[in-house]
Design a protein around this motif. Structure first.
Motif, short mmCIF file in Angstrom:
data_model
loop_
_atom_site.label_atom_id
_atom_site.label_comp_id
_atom_site.label_asym_id
_atom_site.label_seq_id
_atom_site.Cartn_x
_atom_site.Cartn_y
_atom_site.Cartn_z
N ASP A 141 -13.65 1.08 1.90
CA ASP A 141 -12.60 1.64 3.07
C ASP A 141 -11.34 2.17 2.23
N ARG A 142 -10.56 0.20 1.64
CA ARG A 142 -9.78 1.09 -0.21
C ARG A 142 -9.93 1.59 -0.97
N GLU A 143 -11.33 1.92 -1.20
CA GLU A 143 -11.57 2.50 -2.53
C GLU A 143 -11.66 3.92 -2.42
N PHE A 193 0.95 -0.84 -0.03
CA PHE A 193 0.17 -0.43 -0.03
C PHE A 193 0.63 1.48 -0.23
N SER A 227 -3.62 -8.50 9.34
CA SER A 227 -4.35 -7.02 7.93
C SER A 227 -4.93 -8.03 7.79
N TYR A 281 -7.78 3.81 -3.04
CA TYR A 281 -7.26 3.77 -3.68
C TYR A 281 -8.19 3.25 -5.42
N LYS A 338 -12.57 -3.08 -0.73
CA LYS A 338 -13.45 -3.13 0.28
C LYS A 338 -13.50 -1.16 0.34
N MET A 372 -4.90 -2.62 -8.04
CA MET A 372 -4.51 -1.80 -7.08
C MET A 372 -4.03 -0.35 -7.78
N ILE A 384 -5.68 -8.48 -2.94
CA ILE A 384 -5.92 -7.66 -1.92
C ILE A 384 -7.57 -7.32 -2.06
N LYS A 436 0.80 4.48 -2.91
CA LYS A 436 0.79 5.74 -2.06
C LYS A 436 1.53 6.38 -1.92
#
Length: 264
Positions: free
Chosen positions: A111-113, A91, A153, A116, A109, A227, A106, A95
């Motif tokens: 929260d990730r969308e 990640f 995680s 990313y 989800k 991602m 991966i 980033k």
């Protein structure tokens, strides 16, 4: 006149040989130029997730996602450099812009969308429960009051934390599958919750009688996606097009069967 004719024939022959010799060289130069025109992108993964990705004896990343990414790169006319890093590093590298794409089981989800951009799903996974035969645990709800092993995680960890509480002392988190399962065998934990493909691959390569996997239908299924940075919409458009082409051509199914058989 005879000498003039002979010299003329020799000149034609030499010219023909010269043309023949220069043709392959020009072709090679053209190929080299075409290769140099290809864009090169860095793809990161955490290569400790067999059969999706893992390191071969020579230290090179291999696996389902490596093969899939290489096939997609052909469709996009890209050169890709696959780089192994930590799970958190996957990640961070996206980033920071050090890598352009990430593929490492991966889960897509909400929260990730927010942070990313994800491709269309390329794999559907679910969580399985691993317990000794005769265990009172039959569903996810039954893990309450038991020591539970999860991978740090991962979706399995999040599901267990949501059920038992993030700070619950009965949740033991691991960085790798072998240590987690070994602790189950040695009765340091009572149950393991992990991704189906990952867990089944480990059990296939390290079979141990007296243990069973449980599929709780109440655990929601999840989708894996490729991602990239939130702003790289054009790149993701190309990724989705390439993924579709690989699926439509039947190549995806070939790669899938190589690693998972009839897991679908």
């Amino acid at each position: 006149m005879f000498l003039i004719i002979i010299m003329g024939l020799l000149a034609v022959a030499c010219g023909s040989k010269s043309d023949q010799a220069s043709a392959p060289a020009e072709k090679k130069e053209g190929q080299a130029a075409a290769e140099s025109d290809k864009k090169t992108y860095t793809v990161v993964m955490h290569a400790e997730f067999p059969p999706f990705e893992y390191m071969d004896p020579s230290g090179k990343p291999v696996g389902f996602e490596v093969d899939l990414m290489n096939e997609m790169a052909k469709e996009m006319n890209w050169n890709i450099e696959i780089k192994n890093t930590s799970w958190d590093g996957v990640f961070e590298e996206i980033k920071s812009g050090k890598a352009q794409l990430a593929i490492s089981g991966i889960t897509i989800k909400p929260d990730r969308e927010k942070l990313y951009l994800f491709s269309e799903p390329y794999f559907q996974a679910k969580q399985l429960i691993l317990v000794p035969e005769g265990s009172p645990i039959k569903t996810l709800q039954d893990i309450k009051g038991h020591k539970v092993g999860v991978m740090t995680s991962t979706t399995g960890a999040l599901i267990v934390q949501e059920l038992l509480g993030k700070t619950n002392k009965d949740i033991l988190q691991y960085e790798e599958m072998p240590s987690m399962v070994e602790d189950l065998y040695n009765k340091r934990v009572d149950v393991v919750v992990a991704d189906n493909a990952y867990l089944m691959e480990h059990m296939k390569k390290n079979p141990k009688p007296g243990y069973v996997t449980l599929d709780d239908p109440n655990i929601p299924k999840e989708n894996y996606g490729i991602m990239t940075n939130k702003e790289d919409k054009e790149m993701m458009k190309q990724v989705n097009e390439a993924l579709k082409k690989v699926k439509d051509s039947g190549k995806y199914d070939e790669i899938y069967k190589q690693y998972f058989g009839d897991l679908k």
